[in-house]
Design an enzyme around this catalytic site. Sequence first.
Site, PDB file in Angstrom:
ATOM      1  N   ALA A  18       8.840  -6.902 -12.210  1.00  0.00           N
ATOM      2  CA  ALA A  18       8.254  -7.689 -11.115  1.00  0.00           C
ATOM      3  C   ALA A  18       8.803  -7.233  -9.768  1.00  0.00           C
ATOM      4  CB  ALA A  18       8.510  -9.181 -11.323  1.00  0.00           C
ATOM      5  N   GLY A  19       9.049  -5.944  -9.651  1.00  0.00           N
ATOM      6  CA  GLY A  19       9.452  -5.388  -8.353  1.00  0.00           C
ATOM      7  C   GLY A  19       8.234  -5.340  -7.448  1.00  0.00           C
ATOM      8  N   VAL A  21       6.064  -2.949  -6.830  1.00  0.00           N
ATOM      9  CA  VAL A  21       4.836  -2.361  -7.387  1.00  0.00           C
ATOM     10  C   VAL A  21       4.178  -3.342  -8.361  1.00  0.00           C
ATOM     11  CG1 VAL A  21       3.863  -0.475  -8.764  1.00  0.00           C
ATOM     12  CG2 VAL A  21       5.645   0.013  -7.096  1.00  0.00           C
ATOM     13  N   GLY A  22       5.006  -3.954  -9.220  1.00  0.00           N
ATOM     14  CA  GLY A  22       4.471  -4.905 -10.194  1.00  0.00           C
ATOM     15  C   GLY A  22       3.796  -6.080  -9.503  1.00  0.00           C
ATOM     16  N   THR A 135       6.221   3.989 -13.823  1.00  0.00           N
ATOM     17  CA  THR A 135       7.613   4.355 -13.522  1.00  0.00           C
ATOM     18  C   THR A 135       7.751   5.864 -13.273  1.00  0.00           C
ATOM     19  OG1 THR A 135       8.265   2.578 -15.023  1.00  0.00           O
ATOM     20  CG2 THR A 135       9.977   4.153 -14.415  1.00  0.00           C
ATOM     21  N   ARG A 167      -4.424   8.416  -1.227  1.00  0.00           N
ATOM     22  CA  ARG A 167      -3.671   8.833  -0.041  1.00  0.00           C
ATOM     23  C   ARG A 167      -4.409   9.956   0.676  1.00  0.00           C
ATOM     24  NH1 ARG A 167       2.285   8.502  -2.870  1.00  0.00           N
ATOM     25  NH2 ARG A 167       2.836   6.462  -2.025  1.00  0.00           N
ATOM     26  N   HIS A 191       2.735  14.374 -10.730  1.00  0.00           N
ATOM     27  CA  HIS A 191       2.929  13.502  -9.573  1.00  0.00           C
ATOM     28  C   HIS A 191       4.211  13.923  -8.878  1.00  0.00           C
ATOM     29  CE1 HIS A 191       2.755  10.050  -7.020  1.00  0.00           C
ATOM     30  NE2 HIS A 191       3.810   9.473  -7.536  1.00  0.00           N
TER      31      HIS A 191
END
Length: 332
Positions: A18-19, A21-22, A135, A167, A191
Amino acid sequence: MSERICRSLIPKISVIGAGYVGEAAARHLITREVGDVYLFDIMEDVAKGKALDLYHAAPIIGTNRRIYGVNVAADGDGSEYAALEDSDVVIITSGIARRPGMSRDDLLKINAKIVRDVADKVQKYAPNTIVIVVTNPLDVMSKVAFQTLGWHRDRVLGQAGVLDSSRMASLIAAAVPCSATDVDAIVLGGHGDTMVPLVRYTTVGGIPVSELLSKEQIDEIIQKTAFAGGEVVQLFRNSPALGSAYHAPGAAVAQMAEAIIRDQMHILPTTVHLEGEYGYEGIYMGVPVQLCNSGIRRVIELELQPHEREMFEKSANHVKKTTQEMQALLGL
Ligand code: LAC
């Protein structure tokens, strides 16, 4: 192709980590009513807090979807992951983010172990789901999940190309200038700094980008696209807690989950386990993929021109090397 359909009327998406990005992914998913979202985190009550905060906005957003937080004890047996059960899609964002001066590969050691542990739990509690890894280093973490899960590659994907292409498209839109939604850009490969933007397939309202921008402008955009993630990390330097980019990565993985859950058959650049395509075997690379509700519908193999092939090979060699390092590290 693996056989799988979403089993409930309301799809369930689990977001592990839940950072930022999450949380961004969760926000897009409930805003677009893709499904109910379960947010997991090891920081006690953080996922619950974020879920509650997001749900408080539901009347304003105008969504009917719910969002729940799940606490996972950092040193426990992981039994809290039982809440993964019946997930249609599981998004793995767990891991530490890049800090200024850190390359994506520096993250290798730390994140490989985290992703392996999480994939173990997904295997145990949601054996029929479709996994999307976010990740970093993305290509290698996707392979960690694939090897841990032992599933058909159709159900173990990585998110990178949607972000990198978005992007590139946004930079083109700003340069033309034109509506960002008019731009179709495609970035393949790993990536990282060796990603492969395919200018030849990039259009603005159906018109090749080379008709609208000079070669110098396009070259600059390509350069900026490859370093876009690093540029954001650098801009965040005075607020280290932010880590790396999250709005665009969250939106990108939400778009992939939506394409899968709604069986949209979108063709999106997706990181997949190459099994002979583009001349490679056993590495995760970004290539055009049609997504459906069983994961991959098909991998599209483009005829690359010599300079594109050269870039793709460089990128693949880098991914291969990092994959081998990871395998040695984890004894895989
Ligand atoms: C980026 C990181 C998330 O590209 O990989 O921003």
